[in-house]
Design a protein around this motif. Sequence first.
Motif, PDB file in Angstrom:
ATOM      1  N   ALA A 523       0.822  -1.210   0.000  1.00 29.94           N
ATOM      2  CA  ALA A 523       0.000   0.000   0.000  1.00 29.94           C
ATOM      3  C   ALA A 523       0.856   1.261   0.000  1.00 29.94           C
ATOM      4  O   ALA A 523       0.477   2.276  -0.595  1.00 29.94           O
ATOM      5  N   LYS A 524       2.023   1.203   0.642  1.00 29.86           N
ATOM      6  CA  LYS A 524       2.880   2.389   0.747  1.00 29.86           C
ATOM      7  C   LYS A 524       3.710   2.607  -0.521  1.00 29.86           C
ATOM      8  O   LYS A 524       4.009   3.755  -0.880  1.00 29.86           O
ATOM      9  N   VAL A 525       4.082   1.536  -1.221  1.00 35.01           N
ATOM     10  CA  VAL A 525       5.106   1.646  -2.254  1.00 35.01           C
ATOM     11  C   VAL A 525       4.569   1.388  -3.668  1.00 35.01           C
ATOM     12  O   VAL A 525       4.919   2.102  -4.608  1.00 35.01           O
ATOM     13  N   ALA A 526       3.729   0.364  -3.854  1.00 35.29           N
ATOM     14  CA  ALA A 526       3.416  -0.131  -5.208  1.00 35.29           C
ATOM     15  C   ALA A 526       2.513   0.824  -5.986  1.00 35.29           C
ATOM     16  O   ALA A 526       1.584   1.421  -5.435  1.00 35.29           O
ATOM     17  N   ASN A 527       2.795   0.966  -7.299  1.00 37.90           N
ATOM     18  CA  ASN A 527       1.886   1.697  -8.184  1.00 37.90           C
ATOM     19  C   ASN A 527       1.387   0.833  -9.345  1.00 37.90           C
ATOM     20  O   ASN A 527       0.624   1.286 -10.182  1.00 37.90           O
ATOM     21  N   ARG A 528       1.842  -0.427  -9.404  1.00 40.73           N
ATOM     22  CA  ARG A 528       1.360  -1.412 -10.378  1.00 40.73           C
ATOM     23  C   ARG A 528       1.355  -2.773  -9.708  1.00 40.73           C
ATOM     24  O   ARG A 528       2.167  -3.038  -8.817  1.00 40.73           O
ATOM     25  N   LEU A 529       0.460  -3.631 -10.143  1.00 42.42           N
ATOM     26  CA  LEU A 529       0.376  -4.972  -9.572  1.00 42.42           C
ATOM     27  C   LEU A 529       0.422  -6.011 -10.697  1.00 42.42           C
ATOM     28  O   LEU A 529      -0.175  -5.819 -11.752  1.00 42.42           O
ATOM     29  N   LEU A 530       1.137  -7.097 -10.433  1.00 44.93           N
ATOM     30  CA  LEU A 530       1.127  -8.267 -11.315  1.00 44.93           C
ATOM     31  C   LEU A 530       0.540  -9.417 -10.512  1.00 44.93           C
ATOM     32  O   LEU A 530       1.050  -9.762  -9.436  1.00 44.93           O
ATOM     33  N   LEU A 531      -0.538 -10.002 -11.018  1.00 43.91           N
ATOM     34  CA  LEU A 531      -1.262 -11.050 -10.301  1.00 43.91           C
ATOM     35  C   LEU A 531      -0.946 -12.395 -10.931  1.00 43.91           C
ATOM     36  O   LEU A 531      -1.242 -12.632 -12.103  1.00 43.91           O
ATOM     37  N   PHE A 540      -2.296  -7.967 -15.152  1.00 46.42           N
ATOM     38  CA  PHE A 540      -1.737  -6.724 -14.644  1.00 46.42           C
ATOM     39  C   PHE A 540      -2.859  -5.821 -14.154  1.00 46.42           C
ATOM     40  O   PHE A 540      -3.928  -5.757 -14.755  1.00 46.42           O
ATOM     41  N   PHE A 541      -2.587  -5.115 -13.071  1.00 46.23           N
ATOM     42  CA  PHE A 541      -3.526  -4.125 -12.545  1.00 46.23           C
ATOM     43  C   PHE A 541      -2.791  -2.796 -12.460  1.00 46.23           C
ATOM     44  O   PHE A 541      -1.855  -2.657 -11.677  1.00 46.23           O
ATOM     45  N   PRO A 542      -3.189  -1.789 -13.255  1.00 41.36           N
ATOM     46  CA  PRO A 542      -2.435  -0.528 -13.308  1.00 41.36           C
ATOM     47  C   PRO A 542      -2.886   0.450 -12.238  1.00 41.36           C
ATOM     48  O   PRO A 542      -3.453   1.502 -12.516  1.00 41.36           O
ATOM     49  N   GLY A 543      -2.639   0.137 -11.008  1.00 39.90           N
ATOM     50  CA  GLY A 543      -3.043   1.017  -9.919  1.00 39.90           C
ATOM     51  C   GLY A 543      -2.394   0.587  -8.627  1.00 39.90           C
ATOM     52  O   GLY A 543      -1.568  -0.323  -8.585  1.00 39.90           O
ATOM     53  N   THR A 544      -2.787   1.229  -7.545  1.00 38.74           N
ATOM     54  CA  THR A 544      -2.198   0.948  -6.242  1.00 38.74           C
ATOM     55  C   THR A 544      -2.854  -0.269  -5.599  1.00 38.74           C
ATOM     56  O   THR A 544      -3.921  -0.725  -6.022  1.00 38.74           O
ATOM     57  N   PHE A 545      -2.225  -0.763  -4.552  1.00 41.96           N
ATOM     58  CA  PHE A 545      -2.765  -1.899  -3.811  1.00 41.96           C
ATOM     59  C   PHE A 545      -4.092  -1.524  -3.157  1.00 41.96           C
ATOM     60  O   PHE A 545      -5.021  -2.336  -3.102  1.00 41.96           O
ATOM     61  N   ALA A 546      -4.191  -0.280  -2.675  1.00 40.68           N
ATOM     62  CA  ALA A 546      -5.445   0.166  -2.049  1.00 40.68           C
ATOM     63  C   ALA A 546      -6.579   0.169  -3.072  1.00 40.68           C
ATOM     64  O   ALA A 546      -7.707  -0.234  -2.763  1.00 40.68           O
ATOM     65  N   GLU A 547      -6.299   0.601  -4.296  1.00 38.96           N
ATOM     66  CA  GLU A 547      -7.323   0.592  -5.352  1.00 38.96           C
ATOM     67  C   GLU A 547      -7.728  -0.836  -5.680  1.00 38.96           C
ATOM     68  O   GLU A 547      -8.909  -1.133  -5.890  1.00 38.96           O
ATOM     69  N   TYR A 548      -6.752  -1.729  -5.705  1.00 42.01           N
ATOM     70  CA  TYR A 548      -7.027  -3.126  -6.039  1.00 42.01           C
ATOM     71  C   TYR A 548      -7.922  -3.787  -4.995  1.00 42.01           C
ATOM     72  O   TYR A 548      -8.823  -4.560  -5.333  1.00 42.01           O
ATOM     73  N   THR A 549      -7.689  -3.475  -3.721  1.00 44.41           N
ATOM     74  CA  THR A 549      -8.439  -4.135  -2.647  1.00 44.41           C
ATOM     75  C   THR A 549      -9.757  -3.441  -2.317  1.00 44.41           C
ATOM     76  O   THR A 549     -10.633  -4.045  -1.707  1.00 44.41           O
ATOM     77  N   SER A 550      -9.914  -2.165  -2.743  1.00 44.51           N
ATOM     78  CA  SER A 550     -11.093  -1.426  -2.305  1.00 44.51           C
ATOM     79  C   SER A 550     -12.163  -1.267  -3.375  1.00 44.51           C
ATOM     80  O   SER A 550     -13.257  -0.821  -3.096  1.00 44.51           O
ATOM     81  N   ARG A 551     -11.869  -1.619  -4.629  1.00 46.60           N
ATOM     82  CA  ARG A 551     -12.854  -1.411  -5.688  1.00 46.60           C
ATOM     83  C   ARG A 551     -12.988  -2.671  -6.527  1.00 46.60           C
ATOM     84  O   ARG A 551     -12.223  -3.618  -6.394  1.00 46.60           O
ATOM     85  N   GLU A 552     -13.981  -2.671  -7.381  1.00 42.17           N
ATOM     86  CA  GLU A 552     -14.157  -3.788  -8.299  1.00 42.17           C
ATOM     87  C   GLU A 552     -12.925  -3.884  -9.198  1.00 42.17           C
ATOM     88  O   GLU A 552     -12.466  -2.896  -9.769  1.00 42.17           O
TER      89      GLU A 552
END
Length: 611
Positions: A523-531, A540-552
Amino acid sequence: MTLIKVKNIKKEWNGVSLFEGVSFEITEGERVLLFGRNGIGKTTLLQGLLGRLAFEEGSVYCGLDREEWGVLDQQLGIQSEVSTLEFVLSASGRLAELKHRLEQLARRLEETGGTDEEAVAEYGEAYDSYVQLDGYGWEAKAEKCLRQLKLEPSLWSQPYRLLSGGQKTRVQLAALLARQPKLLILDEPTNHLDEDTMEWLEEWVRTYPGTVLYVSHDRTFINRTATSVLELSPSGCRRYPGAYTQYREQKELEARTLEGQHRKQELEKEKLLESIRRYALWFQQAHSAARQNDFRRAKSKKNVSRLHAKEASLERLEKNRVELPKAAPKLNMKLESEVFQGDALLDLQDITLAYDGRPPLLEHFGLSLRRGDRLAVLGPNGAGKSSLLKLISGITQPAGGYVRVHPCTKIGYFAQELDHLKPDSTILDSLLELPGMTQTEARTILGCFLFPREDVFKTIGDLSLGEKCRVAFLRLYFGKANLLVLDEPTNYLDIDTRERVEEALAAYPGGLVIVSHDRYLHAKVANRLLLLGRGQKPQFFPGTFAEYTSRERSRILSPEEQSREGELRLLEMRLAGLMRSEPAETEHENRELLREIVSLRQEIGEFMEGN
């Protein structure tokens, strides 16, 4: 109902006090976090509560029989060939004994062909007891719990001691799940667990009908489970209601209150000292001028009375002085990188990653890493996260495809196993090997990494895992890599040190690829996610960890879309750099700068419309 009552306990190691004056109570239904820095004695305190070691002073009251206690122990050593299923079944002592006895008697009857009448009678007696105690129902429950923790039947017959760290934790959790003891003692229960198991554990602990006392450095887990925090220090312990967020808020409020009281006392002290100096001067002047004058002598005595009153006030103030707590040493780390002017730091194209004839972990996989990328790799254990990091670092080669590394890319790799460190070298010697490094400079730097005084002469092989982590970060500190590849970099660090590492990584100017179970770090560092997922196509998810866990999670991208997203981010970075640049010396250069800014904005707009 009070389950544990501790009063003024003290523990020493080699004659040196580890902690003393520790008193607390744990009542039925609580979920209490035992909190403190690495080395403060948290695990030692748990071992003492379990009766595995003695305290030098104090007393411990237990309101439950030991049979009602359940323990998850990271240091549990089982050297025998006890299988995974046997380990879970052994959690019920009486049933485990009966089952073992039945197996012994069955072998004896097999050897004698069933002619041993004594063995037949003993077997019947043990069998009746086992059935009466619902032994077969217990076996079915144990197997159900193993499945619930995602431990496949193929693992049940394997020796417990040969399992991975995460598997051992899940086996111990399965044993506790089957027993449901009234009091749980958990030492680092989240270590080595993947995201799904972590979420299951959080819900299980949060809704557990009994009482839980645990040690953990996972802040998300603490926030979702703890009802109070018990902070351990060398001089005692203190309880704070709530979870980690509430604990930090209360600590900050305490610090502000103490600072205010200390500042007020300092101002009052200055006023008293000034009054004392003034009355002392007046007394000297009046006493010198008084001579035989009765009026002036009386005035002089009045001044000395006031002087004594102020001195008494100062003495009371010093006696009730508010002392600011000594600041605990903190990691002081700033990661730097060499200047990189290129586009992509590294490209993976059409990668196949496979080992020993097993199904591929990755097939036809592509990834581009650019400046400013902070890529967090997520997925269950066994999905290939660490293998991908080794591939990016050049430690392993792909079975297919190719890795293109920019000539100016310099990679710094942090391995969770920490096996790249030289165990026979001292911490100081490992730094003195660097060109131009002096002993004074080395010791100053080591102090910033929490290795003071004589600690620098410790051999790396004798260090704790947390200390080895800090040594590994020393290598990154001097490497000046522009691409950091980090595999579980905070696994063995306490919360305070984790937060210092997070700050350093957030400020790091190069690219990052991180595998971690620490959700706060993502949540503090990442700006992209690879699942990654076993048998699933990477996403790939082009956003932060908070965006990934809090939205669809509808923004998951294909590799092609991910590449375009990277190009857009590069354009935005170039624009931000131009916007921050200093005004040029000439009007012509300023017009050129403005023209480039307008052009980039137009290009970004067209790019976004095309997407």
